[in-house]
Design a protein around this motif. Sequence first.
Motif, PDB file in Angstrom:
ATOM      1  N   GLN A 157       0.845  -1.194   0.000  1.00 11.38           N
ATOM      2  CA  GLN A 157       0.000   0.000   0.000  1.00 11.38           C
ATOM      3  C   GLN A 157       0.880   1.243   0.000  1.00 11.38           C
ATOM      4  N   SER A 159       0.841   5.803  -0.995  1.00 10.68           N
ATOM      5  CA  SER A 159       0.005   6.980  -1.212  1.00 10.68           C
ATOM      6  C   SER A 159      -0.233   7.173  -2.705  1.00 10.68           C
ATOM      7  N   THR A 194      -6.006  -1.112  -7.119  1.00 11.49           N
ATOM      8  CA  THR A 194      -6.936  -0.377  -6.258  1.00 11.49           C
ATOM      9  C   THR A 194      -6.695  -0.703  -4.791  1.00 11.49           C
ATOM     10  N   ASP A 195      -7.118   0.211  -3.921  1.00 10.31           N
ATOM     11  CA  ASP A 195      -7.034   0.027  -2.483  1.00 10.31           C
ATOM     12  C   ASP A 195      -8.297   0.612  -1.862  1.00 10.31           C
ATOM     13  N   ASP A 196      -8.790  -0.007  -0.795  1.00  4.99           N
ATOM     14  CA  ASP A 196     -10.035   0.442  -0.173  1.00  4.99           C
ATOM     15  C   ASP A 196      -9.877   1.742   0.629  1.00  4.99           C
ATOM     16  N   THR A 197      -8.642   2.092   0.980  1.00  2.37           N
ATOM     17  CA  THR A 197      -8.414   3.284   1.798  1.00  2.37           C
ATOM     18  C   THR A 197      -8.327   4.527   0.921  1.00  2.37           C
ATOM     19  N   PRO A 198      -9.107   5.560   1.213  1.00  2.00           N
ATOM     20  CA  PRO A 198      -9.037   6.796   0.425  1.00  2.00           C
ATOM     21  C   PRO A 198      -7.616   7.370   0.409  1.00  2.00           C
ATOM     22  N   ARG A 200      -5.108   6.145  -1.082  1.00  2.00           N
ATOM     23  CA  ARG A 200      -4.104   5.078  -1.146  1.00  2.00           C
ATOM     24  C   ARG A 200      -4.304   4.237  -2.403  1.00  2.00           C
ATOM     25  N   ARG A 202      -2.417   0.404  -4.346  1.00  2.00           N
ATOM     26  CA  ARG A 202      -1.453  -0.690  -4.244  1.00  2.00           C
ATOM     27  C   ARG A 202      -0.534  -0.596  -5.459  1.00  2.00           C
TER      28      ARG A 202
END
Length: 260
Positions: A157, A159, A194-198, A200, A202
């Motif tokens: 993960q 930024s 994609t990553d679930d955290t806004p 962020r 992968r």
Amino acid sequence: MAHWHWQSWQGQNFLTCDLLQDWPHGFFTRQFWPQTPEALTPGLDAAAAVQRVKQVHGNRVLAPVDLPAPGSAQPLAEADGLLSDRPGQALWVCSADCSPVLMGDRATGQVAAIHAGWRGTAQAIAAVAVGKLQAQGSRLEDLVVAIGPAIAGEVYQVSVDVAAAVGRTLVAEASEDDGAVVAALQQRPSPVLTDDTPGRARLDVRLANRWQLERLGLRREQVAIAPHCTFQDDRFFSYRRTGEKQVQWSGIVSRRAATP
């Protein structure tokens, strides 16, 4: 498809790749810690001259002629890549989650070793190394590249600005907006996931390096990625997993030019 094999030395295992079978080489595991390249080189070629640098997460690639003389009291040169300039040189880079990349030229016998973290990848260090090989007479069609164990994209993960910095090296034209760059790459199979955290994403740095090499003109079959993730495989050190600053070494030894 290239195959990867475990070899044994001193009762411990290291990894090799078929693409580099013409050269003594190895991606060593944490089992060899804290041995240095000077101690590890005999496992590849006892007569080879050890070459190493102080890694600084950039894209500088040096030849041995650019380094302090062996036995010199001068500090190690700062760089993240090495390029051979004669046979019998053992080039070494260290890594934990970053990608160790070993290159060879089947015609000239020369090699390169680079440390490609996300910063070096965003600065296209693999392309820099290829350019320096070409300046020494290499042709793209003669190059083979093995990308060793590193952190896999699905568990790395980062930024959005980091993902965008690498992403801009993978497309011909890119927006100045980081989010737009990342979103565009996530809409198709790419090293940016994609990553679930806004805020962020992968990032698969290994795959990003392969994409960069393919953009230069290397074919898919000229580049291999090791099927081992440092974060998920405890045979390797992982800074993301443990927070400890320990590394494993990867090395390759140059050889003479191929005879016609």
